[in-house]
Design a protein around this motif. Sequence first.
Motif, PDB file in Angstrom:
ATOM      1  N   LYS A 190      25.203 -44.091  14.015  1.00 30.72           N
ATOM      2  CA  LYS A 190      23.915 -44.007  13.338  1.00 30.72           C
ATOM      3  C   LYS A 190      23.008 -43.014  14.058  1.00 30.72           C
ATOM      4  N   TYR A 191      22.181 -42.364  13.268  1.00 34.25           N
ATOM      5  CA  TYR A 191      21.252 -41.354  13.789  1.00 34.25           C
ATOM      6  C   TYR A 191      19.845 -41.713  13.317  1.00 34.25           C
ATOM      7  N   ASN A 198      17.283 -44.991   9.562  1.00 33.90           N
ATOM      8  CA  ASN A 198      18.491 -44.472  10.206  1.00 33.90           C
ATOM      9  C   ASN A 198      19.472 -43.954   9.165  1.00 33.90           C
ATOM     10  N   LEU A 199      20.136 -42.877   9.497  1.00 34.64           N
ATOM     11  CA  LEU A 199      21.253 -42.365   8.708  1.00 34.64           C
ATOM     12  C   LEU A 199      22.538 -42.783   9.418  1.00 34.64           C
ATOM     13  N   PHE A 200      23.540 -43.247   8.670  1.00 36.92           N
ATOM     14  CA  PHE A 200      24.773 -43.674   9.334  1.00 36.92           C
ATOM     15  C   PHE A 200      26.015 -43.225   8.570  1.00 36.92           C
ATOM     16  N   ASN A 292      32.133 -44.467   4.653  1.00 38.35           N
ATOM     17  CA  ASN A 292      30.869 -44.750   3.978  1.00 38.35           C
ATOM     18  C   ASN A 292      29.729 -43.986   4.653  1.00 38.35           C
ATOM     19  N   ILE A 293      28.823 -43.512   3.850  1.00 42.98           N
ATOM     20  CA  ILE A 293      27.626 -42.831   4.349  1.00 42.98           C
ATOM     21  C   ILE A 293      26.408 -43.456   3.685  1.00 42.98           C
ATOM     22  N   GLY A 294      25.375 -43.763   4.482  1.00 41.31           N
ATOM     23  CA  GLY A 294      24.206 -44.400   3.894  1.00 41.31           C
ATOM     24  C   GLY A 294      22.992 -44.371   4.793  1.00 41.31           C
ATOM     25  N   ILE A 295      21.985 -45.121   4.399  1.00 43.46           N
ATOM     26  CA  ILE A 295      20.745 -45.195   5.151  1.00 43.46           C
ATOM     27  C   ILE A 295      20.401 -46.663   5.425  1.00 43.46           C
ATOM     28  N   THR A 296      19.697 -46.882   6.525  1.00 42.78           N
ATOM     29  CA  THR A 296      19.256 -48.224   6.905  1.00 42.78           C
ATOM     30  C   THR A 296      17.749 -48.190   7.135  1.00 42.78           C
TER      31      THR A 296
END
Length: 302
Positions: A190-191, A198-200, A292-296
């Motif tokens: 995560k970034y 966060n982007l992960f 998987n790519i997503g946001i938190t």
Amino acid sequence: MKKHLLLLVALIIATSASAQEFYVSASGGFSIGSAGILTGTSLNADQSKATNHYGSYGEGINGQIKAGYFFNEMFGAELGFAYLHGSDQNISYYKTNKSDAGAESISEYTDGTGHGRAYGLTAALIYNFNQHVYGKIGAITKVGGKTEAEFNRETYTPLSAYGIDPILSEGKADYHGRIPLGFTATFGYKYRLSDNLNLFAEVEYLGINVTRDNSEYTELTITTPAIPAGVVGATAVPSMVWNLGDAPLAHPVFGTIAAPSEISYVDSLDPLNSDPSKSLSSTVPYSSIGINIGITYTFGKK
């Protein structure tokens, strides 16, 4: 007593200060089949060569919505809801028949494809190795969906030796499974984009199989070939068509033609069972490995 109360208050404050609180996430990704089994066996154009096809109905595009809570900077737990839009799998198969003279021939060939449409729930524990790298381990189950199949079938009869076309069946069927339980494991990075966002990206493994419970035809058409006079008796028989929902078709040569609209799958059955609405069950894989790519979004800060 006062010292104990002060110590408890200090512990609560320290734990709250390090907690990440509640968060929600949304992601999408693509998965490939894992631990696939034989799904079908196709034939070439002249039916002289058979080819096996392997796969998993867990292959395809997925979307996930999750909510979780971190108890401290390292440990957390989450619940998730996911949807799978599965890729097509080859489910073709053939049957052979041995004549009295010992010669074998293709008696039936089905050219078909199937794919999964599934809804699932996940529950997992999370461990942060550091501020960027994390891992998850948990359980998954399917709570809805189906396996959709589309097929074209050619059934050969003794009349095929006289040049008469085979009986043609084409249709669509939905297969439903029993509620399964599987295993999930995830490794991600995560970034931080902001204090709360966060982007992960993550690699996720799903290990799950679904046991067939029942199926139903949504479309079905059976077409019998025309038989000219002289081949069987003296009277010609025209081509006949039976559709799902029609009364059984009484064919003068092939007998009663129809098919059950629903089939129940059981774990034990008389091997000489003549009831077409019952069949032995089987298990199909939904296991996969995906990215998987997503946001938190986190409602609390570290």
